[in-house]
Design an enzyme around this catalytic site. Structure first.
Site, short mmCIF file in Angstrom:
data_model
loop_
_atom_site.label_atom_id
_atom_site.label_comp_id
_atom_site.label_asym_id
_atom_site.label_seq_id
_atom_site.Cartn_x
_atom_site.Cartn_y
_atom_site.Cartn_z
N LYS A 260 0.87 -1.18 0.00
CA LYS A 260 0.00 0.00 0.00
C LYS A 260 0.90 1.23 0.00
O LYS A 260 2.06 1.16 0.43
CB LYS A 260 -0.87 0.00 1.27
CG LYS A 260 -2.11 0.84 1.16
CD LYS A 260 -3.26 0.07 0.58
CE LYS A 260 -4.52 0.92 0.46
NZ LYS A 260 -5.64 0.16 -0.08
N ASN B 74 -17.38 5.62 -4.22
CA ASN B 74 -17.26 4.57 -5.24
C ASN B 74 -17.69 3.21 -4.71
O ASN B 74 -18.31 2.43 -5.41
CB ASN B 74 -15.82 4.48 -5.74
CG ASN B 74 -15.49 5.67 -6.63
OD1 ASN B 74 -16.32 6.10 -7.42
ND2 ASN B 74 -14.30 6.21 -6.47
P1 NAD Z 1 -14.41 7.53 -2.29
O1 NAD Z 1 -13.47 8.66 -2.06
O2 NAD Z 1 -14.98 7.30 -3.65
O3 NAD Z 1 -15.68 7.65 -1.31
C1 NAD Z 1 -15.55 7.89 0.03
C2 NAD Z 1 -16.88 8.47 0.51
O4 NAD Z 1 -16.81 8.56 1.92
C3 NAD Z 1 -17.18 9.86 -0.03
O5 NAD Z 1 -18.55 9.94 -0.33
C4 NAD Z 1 -16.87 10.77 1.18
O6 NAD Z 1 -17.65 11.94 1.20
C5 NAD Z 1 -17.24 9.85 2.31
N1 NAD Z 1 -16.61 10.17 3.58
C6 NAD Z 1 -15.35 10.58 3.83
N2 NAD Z 1 -15.16 10.74 5.16
C7 NAD Z 1 -16.34 10.39 5.73
C8 NAD Z 1 -16.79 10.33 7.05
N3 NAD Z 1 -15.98 10.64 8.06
N4 NAD Z 1 -18.08 9.92 7.29
C9 NAD Z 1 -18.90 9.58 6.28
N5 NAD Z 1 -18.51 9.63 4.99
C10 NAD Z 1 -17.26 10.02 4.73
O7 NAD Z 1 -13.64 6.23 -1.74
P2 NAD Z 1 -13.96 4.73 -2.08
O8 NAD Z 1 -13.18 4.29 -3.25
O9 NAD Z 1 -15.44 4.54 -2.08
O10 NAD Z 1 -13.30 4.00 -0.83
C11 NAD Z 1 -13.94 3.99 0.43
C12 NAD Z 1 -13.23 3.02 1.35
O11 NAD Z 1 -13.26 1.71 0.77
C13 NAD Z 1 -11.76 3.29 1.63
O12 NAD Z 1 -11.47 2.85 2.92
C14 NAD Z 1 -11.03 2.40 0.62
O13 NAD Z 1 -9.75 2.06 1.03
C15 NAD Z 1 -11.93 1.20 0.66
N6 NAD Z 1 -11.86 0.34 -0.52
C16 NAD Z 1 -12.08 0.85 -1.74
C17 NAD Z 1 -12.07 -0.01 -2.83
C18 NAD Z 1 -12.41 0.47 -4.21
O14 NAD Z 1 -12.58 -0.37 -5.08
N7 NAD Z 1 -12.57 1.75 -4.44
C19 NAD Z 1 -11.78 -1.36 -2.65
C20 NAD Z 1 -11.56 -1.84 -1.37
C21 NAD Z 1 -11.61 -0.98 -0.30
#
Ligand code: NAD
Length: 370
Positions: free
Chosen positions: A81, A182
């Site tokens: 990471k 996402n």
């Molecule tokens: P993203 O940036 O697209 O979305 C994150 C969302 O969370 C946004 O809507 C943001 O406004 C919201 N947010 C941020 N802080 C917040 C809080 N304190 N309370 C409530 N909402 C909050 O990110 P993502 O790609 O959706 O990833 C989200 C999580 O999932 C991360 O931890 C990431 O590591 C994990 N993840 C993502 C993927 C992927 O395919 N994108 C895969 C595995 C894990």
């Protein structure tokens, strides 16, 4: 970054990490870190997180989660990471990302992918610099995992296996999602297709709650138009942290680490928690959920859809194969974790760590690492 000092005891165990590298490029203000945890199964795949408060300890915990996730999913990849300490909305983003890519050029055991604050465009810039990245734009041969909702799809598959274990039917189940990004919004969409009902969603600006149900497409539209889920016209607007105490059947934390902790764990009403975000609960809180009879499917089992998709892309596969692999892998692993947890009377996370750890140690035995 040079002032920060770590001892081996701070991080290391029998799996890794094999490298912790701090990156500093004064000419463009790049500050970051890469943790390569374990490469016994193959070169490490893991996302690049761009947020102002990312720390080496957070990146290490996420790298370990990737080692376990990639091994659990049976991918020929280890875990790593990276972090970039910066505001993801900076106007200097392309320059920082390109500088980061050049700084990791020689860390060939690490293949970067998207994570919070980075996306397909960032991966396109990295690929241009060093010809090494996954989660690429379609035009560069990628399968845009966030656009197609690979992780959200996997969470919905996981829910279908997990729900019967807590006597839930997905048909009509009330779902609350912390973080409508996402991961969260696609999980909502795929769960809605399976008959579930979104009752709450949150983002940085707050929570929207409507026990009567929130149509996912309407919420996506409202967020796009207003910048937040709280721009949705109906329902109740609540604080960001209120989502954890709301009445629901399935809770999906899909934003920041450690958002379920000792101060809110007792308020949780869900029967099933699917960890969409990485490390969204503190270890103590996760144990407490188990004691309370709430089933939690750990992050590296439930949210593996994105990295499975990235691996299919890296090995030349297509979108259809990605969806098929995600479904098969996540369903099989969820079932294996549930069975082991039940048979041995242990927490699902411990069952999952055992399962993935056995695979990593088996791979390490071929490399003379043990
Ligand atoms: P993203 O940036 O697209 O979305 C994150 C969302 O969370 C946004 O809507 C943001 O406004 C919201 N947010 C941020 N802080 C917040 C809080 N304190 N309370 C409530 N909402 C909050 O990110 P993502 O790609 O959706 O990833 C989200 C999580 O999932 C991360 O931890 C990431 O590591 C994990 N993840 C993502 C993927 C992927 O395919 N994108 C895969 C595995 C894990």
């Amino acid at each position: 970054m040079g002032k920060t000092c770590f001892t081996f005891e701070d991080f290391c165990d029998d799996l890794g990490p094999i490298k912790i590298v701090h990156l500093y490029e004064p000419s463009c203000g790049l500050r970051g870190m890469v943790v390569i945890d374990n490469v016994a199964c193959g070169p490490a795949i893991g996302g690049v997180r761009m947020v102002p408060d990312v720390s080496t300890r957070e990146v290490f915990r996420l790298a370990r989660a990737m080692t376990l996730k990639n091994a659990a999913a049976g991918l020929p990849h280890g875990g790593g990471k990276a972090g970039i300490v910066a505001d993801p909305h900076t106007s200097d983003k392309a320059r920082l990302i390109r500088a980061f890519a050049r700084a990791i050029r020689d860390l060939v055991e690490y293949i970067p992918g998207p994570d919070m604050g980075t996306d397909e465009t960032c991966m396109g810039w990295m690929y241009d610099e060093i010809k090494r990245a996954v989660g690429l734009p379609r035009v560069l041969g990628g399968i845009p995992l966030d656009e197609i909702g690979a992780t959200g799809f996997g969470l919905a598959e996981c829910a279908e296996v997990g729900a019967p274990a807590c006597r839930l039917s997905l048909n009509g189940a009330a779902v609350a999602i912390e973080g409508f990004g996402n991961v969260g919004r696609h999980a909502a969409r795929f769960l809605e297709e399976k008959g579930a009902r979104l009752v709450a969603a949150s983002d940085r600006k707050g929570t929207i709650y409507d026990p009567a149900g929130i149509p996912v497409a309407a919420l996506v539209e409202a967020k796009e138009a207003s910048g937040s889920v709280v721009g949705y016209a109906k329902g109740q607007r609540l604080g960001q942290a209120d989502i954890f105490g709301l009445s629901c059947d399935i809770l999906i934390p899909a934003a920041r680490p450690d958002c379920i902790h000792k101060d809110n764990v007792e308020t949780i009403q869900a029967k099933l928690i699917l960890q969409g975000a990485n490390i969204p609960a503190t270890p103590e809180a996760e144990t407490r959920l188990y004691q309370r009879g709430i089933l939690t499917i750990p992050d590296f089992i439930a949210n593996a859809g994105g990295v499975i998709c990235a691996s299919v892309e890296y090995h030349g596969g297509n979108e259809g194969q990605a969806f098929q692999n995600i479904s098969q892998n996540i369903r099989r692993n969820t079932q294996e974790v549930l069975t082991r947890s039940l048979n041995e009377g242990i927490e699902p996370r411990r069952a999952a760590v055992e399962l993935a750890g056995e695979r990593v140690r088996h791979a390490m035995s071929f490399r003379g690492c043990q």
